[in-house]
Design a protein around this motif. Structure first.
Motif, short mmCIF file in Angstrom:
data_model
loop_
_atom_site.label_atom_id
_atom_site.label_comp_id
_atom_site.label_asym_id
_atom_site.label_seq_id
_atom_site.Cartn_x
_atom_site.Cartn_y
_atom_site.Cartn_z
N UNK A 1 -2.80 -1.03 -3.46
CA UNK A 1 -1.82 -0.42 -4.35
C UNK A 1 -0.94 -1.53 -4.92
N UNK A 2 -1.21 -2.00 -6.13
CA UNK A 2 -0.35 -3.00 -6.74
C UNK A 2 0.97 -2.38 -7.18
N UNK A 3 2.03 -3.13 -7.08
CA UNK A 3 3.35 -2.63 -7.47
C UNK A 3 4.03 -3.67 -8.35
N UNK A 4 4.54 -3.26 -9.51
CA UNK A 4 5.16 -4.21 -10.43
C UNK A 4 6.57 -4.65 -10.04
N UNK A 5 7.20 -3.93 -9.11
CA UNK A 5 8.55 -4.29 -8.70
C UNK A 5 8.67 -4.25 -7.19
N UNK B 1 9.31 -0.61 -5.90
CA UNK B 1 8.11 0.22 -5.77
C UNK B 1 7.24 -0.26 -4.61
N UNK B 2 7.17 -1.55 -4.39
CA UNK B 2 6.39 -2.07 -3.27
C UNK B 2 6.97 -1.56 -1.94
N UNK B 3 8.28 -1.53 -1.83
CA UNK B 3 8.90 -1.04 -0.60
C UNK B 3 8.66 0.45 -0.40
#
Length: 120
Positions: free
Chosen positions: A106-110, A113-115
Motif C-alpha cells: 500500500x503506497x502512501x503519498x504522505x 496516510x502511511x500512519x
C-alpha cells in the motif's frame, strides 16, 4: 490491479448515506453499476466479516468500491468516508493467510496516510 477503472468523483451535492449518521460531501459517480448495501452480500470471508462486525453498514464509497476492487478492477476513490477501510477490506479479502510472503503493498503519498495504513 487491472481492468476497467471505477472512477469516483465528487460534486457539490450532499449525500447522507454515511455510516452512523455521518454526512458525506459530494455525490459519488461511478462506471461500476453494482451497489452492495451490506457487507454480508459482498461474499467476504467469514473471518473478515467477524473483524468488521462493528461496522453497521458500508459507507457509500464502500458500497461501490469494494466489489470492483476485489474483482481486480482499478479503483480511484477521491471522495467519501471510509476509503481506508475500503481498500483494507478489499486487500484482506484477497490475502491467502497460509502464505508467508508479501501479498499486498500500500503506497502512501504522505506520512499521515502511511500512519493510518501501517498496522493492518
Amino acid at each position: 490491479m487491472s481492468g476497467d477503472a471505477a472512477d469516483y468523483n465528487s460534486s457539490r451535492e450532499r449525500d447522507h448515506g454515511g455510516p452512523g449518521g455521518m454526512e458525506l460531501e459530494g455525490v459519488i459517480e461511478s462506471n461500476w453499476n453494482e451497489i452492495t448495501d451490506n457487507f454480508d452480500d459482498m461474499n467476504l470471508k467469514e473471518t473478515l466479516l467477524r473483524g468488521i462486525y462493528g461496522f453497521e453498514k458500508p459507507s457509500a464509497i464502500q458500497q461501490r468500491a469494494i466489489m470492483p476492487f476485489i474483482k481486480g478492477y482499478d479503483v480511484i476513490a477521491q471522495s467519501g468516508t471510509g476509503k481506508t477501510a475500503t481498500f483494507a477490506i478489499s486487500i484482506l479479502q484477497q490475502l491467502d493467510i497460509k502464505l508467508k510472503e508479501t501479498q499486498a503493498l500500500v503506497p502512501a503519498p504522505t506520512r499521515e496516510l502511511a500512519q493510518q495504513t501501517c498496522c493492518f
